[in-house]
Write an enzyme that holds these catalytic residues in place. Structure first.
Site: not given
Ligand code: F6R
Length: 259
Positions: A135, A66, A137, A142
């Site tokens: 959440n 992303d 994702h 989301e």
């Molecule tokens: C990032 C991504 C997100 C993160 C998620 C967890 O490329 O795709 O899904 O993996 O927001 O983020 P952290 O690891 O910072 O808790």
């Protein structure tokens, strides 16, 4: 779905070993990379394998999950910058072989379609590293995301923007939109390796592994994939109903593999 529950300090090495095994088998292979905090230790463990001469990613292709929409490409928290810093440079990858969705494109839909085509053209992703949002994702899919979605523009939830505000001066500076591989795109990878730590991820992990498959918890779509490994620490595993069974399965695994 395989669940590997470990003390926190063992998570990175075990996840990195799974990723490295897949890439050696596919050599040079196609790696799916995530940003955020969760995979940083995995990249560090891969870097150690490379330094020891046990792994070479110089010809491996990589695709990020992303990117924020509208963030300047040279902003230190653009995912293009993070991937360059944490993945390309640390793992000795060829920058020409590593792609991040183009959140600065004039035509975002076209950029998404081209990204999907580039993944297909590379032969698909051999192993995808994933984190998970509190959440539920994966990527930036989301809650409410279609479980068949492809790379597209998504609106970030307030909760995600607040969680990521730690990388910016203020939550108001976190972009409101992103380009993200869809859940359908992610499920096309050959192997998915998700890393999670800490109690804040415990409910998301429970829903991903044991909840009903539902757009409310996008990571629950991983249950539809035949080759998923969740590598989680004891805190992230603390809401699982079947925790003892997963631990027992992992403990007995060598006995099965040695037969
Ligand atoms: C990032 C991504 C997100 C993160 C998620 C967890 O490329 O795709 O899904 O993996 O927001 O983020 P952290 O690891 O910072 O808790």
């Amino acid at each position: 779905m395989e669940l590997i529950i470990l003390p926190s300090h063992d998570v990175d090495a075990v996840a990195a070993r799974l990723v490295a095994d897949d890439l050696r088998a596919a050599s040079p292979g196609v790696l799916g990379v995530a940003t955020g905090s969760s995979p940083l230790g995995v990249y560090a463990a891969l870097e150690r394998m490379i330094a020891a001469g046990d792994l070479d990613l110089s010809r491996t292709r990589a695709f990020a999950l992303d990117e924020y929409v509208g963030i300047p490409i040279d902003h230190p928290e653009s995912y293009a910058a993070v991937i360059r810093r944490e993945v390309v440079e640390r793992l000795g990858m060829n920058p020409a072989f590593v792609r991040v969705p183009d959140g600065r494109a004039d035509d975002l839909e076209l950029a998404c379609a081209e990204y999907e085509a580039a993944i297909r053209h590379a032969g698909g992703i051999d192993v995808q590293i994933l984190g998970i949002g509190a959440n539920g994702h994966i990527g930036f899919n989301e809650p409410s995301s279609s479980l068949a979605s492809r790379t597209r523009v998504k609106t970030l939830t307030r909760a995600t923007r607040e969680a990521n505000a730690r990388f910016f001066d203020d939550v108001a500076d976190v972009p409101t939109h992103c380009l993200t591989q869809g859940i359908g795109t992610i499920l096309d990878a050959q192997h998915l390796v998700l890393v999670a730590r800490g109690e804040a991820k415990a409910e998301a992990i429970r829903q991903a592994a044991e909840g009903p498959v539902s757009a409310r918890w996008p990571a629950s779509a991983l249950q539809l994939h035949p080759n998923v490994t969740l590598v989680v620490d004891d805190d992230a595993a603390s809401h699982l109903e079947l925790g003892d069974y997963y631990r027992e399965t992992y403990r007995l695994k060598p006995a099965v593999e040695d037969r």
